[in-house]
Design a protein around this motif. Structure first.
Motif, PDB file in Angstrom:
ATOM      1  N   GLY A  64       0.790  -1.221   0.000  1.00  0.00           N
ATOM      2  CA  GLY A  64       0.000   0.000   0.000  1.00  0.00           C
ATOM      3  C   GLY A  64       0.819   1.267   0.000  1.00  0.00           C
ATOM      4  N   SER A  65       0.121   2.392   0.215  1.00  0.00           N
ATOM      5  CA  SER A  65       0.764   3.701   0.237  1.00  0.00           C
ATOM      6  C   SER A  65       0.035   4.599   1.232  1.00  0.00           C
ATOM      7  CB  SER A  65       0.728   4.346  -1.152  1.00  0.00           C
ATOM      8  OG  SER A  65      -0.605   4.518  -1.590  1.00  0.00           O
ATOM      9  N   GLY A  66       0.774   5.543   1.792  1.00  0.00           N
ATOM     10  CA  GLY A  66       0.207   6.425   2.794  1.00  0.00           C
ATOM     11  C   GLY A  66       0.870   6.214   4.138  1.00  0.00           C
ATOM     12  N   PRO A  67       0.296   6.747   5.209  1.00  0.00           N
ATOM     13  CA  PRO A  67       0.879   6.591   6.542  1.00  0.00           C
ATOM     14  C   PRO A  67       1.028   5.113   6.916  1.00  0.00           C
ATOM     15  CG  PRO A  67      -0.885   8.202   6.566  1.00  0.00           C
ATOM     16  CD  PRO A  67      -0.941   7.543   5.231  1.00  0.00           C
ATOM     17  N   PRO A  68       2.064   4.765   7.673  1.00  0.00           N
ATOM     18  CA  PRO A  68       2.308   3.352   7.994  1.00  0.00           C
ATOM     19  C   PRO A  68       1.328   2.806   9.026  1.00  0.00           C
ATOM     20  CG  PRO A  68       3.913   4.742   9.098  1.00  0.00           C
ATOM     21  CD  PRO A  68       3.130   5.647   8.194  1.00  0.00           C
ATOM     22  N   LEU A  69       1.115   1.505   8.952  1.00  0.00           N
ATOM     23  CA  LEU A  69       0.260   0.767   9.888  1.00  0.00           C
ATOM     24  C   LEU A  69       0.834  -0.623  10.043  1.00  0.00           C
ATOM     25  CD1 LEU A  69      -2.337   0.234  11.542  1.00  0.00           C
ATOM     26  CD2 LEU A  69      -3.492  -0.272   9.367  1.00  0.00           C
ATOM     27  N   VAL A  70       1.083  -1.054  11.274  1.00  0.00           N
ATOM     28  CA  VAL A  70       1.660  -2.366  11.563  1.00  0.00           C
ATOM     29  C   VAL A  70       0.541  -3.318  11.987  1.00  0.00           C
ATOM     30  CG1 VAL A  70       3.253  -3.644  13.055  1.00  0.00           C
ATOM     31  CG2 VAL A  70       3.862  -1.346  12.236  1.00  0.00           C
ATOM     32  N   LEU A  71       0.523  -4.516  11.377  1.00  0.00           N
ATOM     33  CA  LEU A  71      -0.505  -5.516  11.665  1.00  0.00           C
ATOM     34  C   LEU A  71       0.148  -6.775  12.236  1.00  0.00           C
ATOM     35  CD1 LEU A  71      -2.534  -5.109   8.349  1.00  0.00           C
ATOM     36  CD2 LEU A  71      -3.169  -4.223  10.582  1.00  0.00           C
ATOM     37  N   LEU A  72      -0.354  -7.215  13.401  1.00  0.00           N
ATOM     38  CA  LEU A  72       0.198  -8.382  14.091  1.00  0.00           C
ATOM     39  C   LEU A  72      -0.858  -9.473  14.199  1.00  0.00           C
ATOM     40  CD1 LEU A  72       2.140  -6.700  17.043  1.00  0.00           C
ATOM     41  CD2 LEU A  72       2.957  -7.251  14.745  1.00  0.00           C
ATOM     42  N   HIS A  73      -0.515 -10.666  13.747  1.00  0.00           N
ATOM     43  CA  HIS A  73      -1.450 -11.784  13.676  1.00  0.00           C
ATOM     44  C   HIS A  73      -1.559 -12.531  15.003  1.00  0.00           C
ATOM     45  CE1 HIS A  73       1.794 -14.777  13.682  1.00  0.00           C
ATOM     46  NE2 HIS A  73       2.469 -13.932  12.910  1.00  0.00           N
ATOM     47  N   GLY A  74      -2.441 -13.525  15.021  1.00  0.00           N
ATOM     48  CA  GLY A  74      -2.702 -14.314  16.212  1.00  0.00           C
ATOM     49  C   GLY A  74      -1.991 -15.657  16.226  1.00  0.00           C
ATOM     50  N   TRP A  75      -2.337 -16.466  17.207  1.00  0.00           N
ATOM     51  CA  TRP A  75      -1.701 -17.760  17.460  1.00  0.00           C
ATOM     52  C   TRP A  75      -1.829 -18.682  16.253  1.00  0.00           C
ATOM     53  CZ3 TRP A  75      -3.638 -22.890  18.379  1.00  0.00           C
ATOM     54  CH2 TRP A  75      -2.712 -23.762  18.972  1.00  0.00           C
TER      55      TRP A  75
ATOM     56  N   ALA B 137       9.944  -2.206  11.942  1.00  0.00           N
ATOM     57  CA  ALA B 137       8.870  -1.342  11.456  1.00  0.00           C
ATOM     58  C   ALA B 137       9.114   0.098  11.879  1.00  0.00           C
ATOM     59  CB  ALA B 137       7.528  -1.835  11.996  1.00  0.00           C
ATOM     60  N   PRO B 138       8.535   1.047  11.161  1.00  0.00           N
ATOM     61  CA  PRO B 138       8.692   2.464  11.525  1.00  0.00           C
ATOM     62  C   PRO B 138       7.757   2.837  12.659  1.00  0.00           C
ATOM     63  CG  PRO B 138       7.264   2.280   9.625  1.00  0.00           C
ATOM     64  CD  PRO B 138       7.742   0.870   9.930  1.00  0.00           C
ATOM     65  N   VAL B 139       7.880   4.078  13.130  1.00  0.00           N
ATOM     66  CA  VAL B 139       6.892   4.622  14.052  1.00  0.00           C
ATOM     67  C   VAL B 139       5.538   4.576  13.359  1.00  0.00           C
ATOM     68  CG1 VAL B 139       6.137   6.686  15.285  1.00  0.00           C
ATOM     69  CG2 VAL B 139       8.583   6.111  15.167  1.00  0.00           C
ATOM     70  N   ALA B 140       4.544   3.946  14.007  1.00  0.00           N
ATOM     71  CA  ALA B 140       3.261   3.732  13.336  1.00  0.00           C
ATOM     72  C   ALA B 140       2.234   3.227  14.332  1.00  0.00           C
ATOM     73  CB  ALA B 140       3.424   2.689  12.217  1.00  0.00           C
TER      74      ALA B 140
ATOM     75  N   TRP C 258      -0.209   0.460  15.698  1.00  0.00           N
ATOM     76  CA  TRP C 258      -0.194  -1.004  15.651  1.00  0.00           C
ATOM     77  C   TRP C 258      -1.613  -1.519  15.795  1.00  0.00           C
ATOM     78  CZ3 TRP C 258       4.308  -3.852  18.613  1.00  0.00           C
ATOM     79  CH2 TRP C 258       5.551  -3.411  18.112  1.00  0.00           C
ATOM     80  N   CYS C 259      -1.949  -2.509  14.978  1.00  0.00           N
ATOM     81  CA  CYS C 259      -3.228  -3.213  15.081  1.00  0.00           C
ATOM     82  C   CYS C 259      -2.915  -4.671  15.360  1.00  0.00           C
ATOM     83  CB  CYS C 259      -4.030  -3.058  13.790  1.00  0.00           C
ATOM     84  SG  CYS C 259      -5.594  -3.980  13.769  1.00  0.00           S
ATOM     85  N   GLY C 260      -3.300  -5.168  16.537  1.00  0.00           N
ATOM     86  CA  GLY C 260      -2.989  -6.528  16.928  1.00  0.00           C
ATOM     87  C   GLY C 260      -4.240  -7.370  17.067  1.00  0.00           C
ATOM     88  N   TRP C 261      -4.195  -8.546  16.468  1.00  0.00           N
ATOM     89  CA  TRP C 261      -5.320  -9.489  16.533  1.00  0.00           C
ATOM     90  C   TRP C 261      -4.984 -10.614  17.513  1.00  0.00           C
ATOM     91  CZ3 TRP C 261      -5.458 -14.341  13.266  1.00  0.00           C
ATOM     92  CH2 TRP C 261      -6.630 -15.076  13.508  1.00  0.00           C
TER      93      TRP C 261
END
Length: 270
Positions: free
Chosen positions: A7-18, A69-72, A74-77
């Motif tokens: 993607g493009s735009g401001p960064p967003l970090v996504l963390l998955h589950g078990w 990852a950069p400063v951003a 975080w979305c954690g599942w």
């Protein structure tokens, strides 16, 4: 550690589950790719990070992600939410916004936390992992889809996704269960310095929406919402709704500027 950048735009970090990997977020990434540069992380021991020997522990995993990852926001599942919450409480200067997606500060029930997974249910997963780890993962995936109108279809989808990049080793799976069993981040909630969104699926049978609502009530600057027909993986079944909720929340919260390009650059250890 493997990080897929989309993607493009401001960064967003996504963390998955078990037992999963960053690829599980691809439907959500498609919905957000024109608005955010997403960092889909394969946590240590998972997916394409299978050979990464960092233990599946809160601090170790959080530091590994911070280095990649950069400063951003975080979305954690699920399990990824516990790692994200720990990191946000320790390094708020690196994580300006937190999104907890079907995730809770304490996974297992306690006398003062009845909203958690029953102790007996969790113990059965631990015992099953020792006896037959593949069957245990199958049961967990079925529980993630339980209660949905198309539960069988979603269970097959989760199974396919889980195996797409190869299954984690029994050691990594056991470490993940120990993390879920031992983690209690409720004491960090009242002092959390950043805005947080707590997004639940009303039909979730793994993480109760009541647990997420209770956690949000303990957290300054928190917003709770639930997706009516979603279960434990709303980003998979309702990616547009999850994307809209994230964009709405981020619009009211501070976010870092967009990176100069989608090319990934490692960052210094914290």
């Amino acid at each position: 550690m493997h990080v897929e950048v989309i993607g493009s735009g401001p960064p967003l970090v996504l963390l998955h589950g078990w037992a999963m990997h960053g690829g599980v977020f691809l439907p959500l990434a498609e919905a957000l790719r024109d608005r955010h540069t997403m960092y889909l992380v394969d946590l240590p021991g998972h997916g394409h990070s299978r050979d990464n020997t960092v233990p599946v522990e809160l601090d170790a995993c959080a530091r590994a992600v911070l280095e990649a990852a950069p400063v951003a926001p975080w979305c954690g599942w699920s399990m990824g939410g516990a790692i994200a919450l720990h990191a946000a409480s320790r390094w708020p200067q690196r994580i300006p916004v937190l999104a907890m997606l079907a995730a809770t500060p304490r996974f297992v029930a306690a006398p003062d936390w009845p909203q958690g997974m029953p102790v007996a249910t969790f113990a059965a997963f631990e015992a099953g992992l020792a006896a037959d780890w593949q069957a245990t993962v199958e049961r967990f995936l079925a529980l993630e889809a339980f209660g949905l109108d198309d539960a069988r279809v979603r269970t097959r989808q989760l199974r396919t996704l889980a195996l797409e990049r190869g299954a984690p080793s029994p050691r990594v799976l056991a470490e993940g269960l120990r993390l879920l069993e031992s983690t209690d981040l409720r004491p960090q909630l009242p002092t959390l310095e950043i805005p947080s969104l707590w997004m639940a699926g009303r039909r979730d049978r793994v993480v109760s929406p009541l647990a997420m609502q209770a956690a949000a009530a303990l957290t300054p600057g928190a917003r709770f919402m639930q997706i009516e027909h979603a279960g434990h993986a709303p980003f998979l079944t309702h990616p547009q709704e999850v994307a809209a909720a994230l964009l709405d929340f981020f619009a009211a919260a501070p976010t870092p500027p967009a990176p100069p390009s989608s090319e990934h650059h490692a960052h210094a250890p914290v």
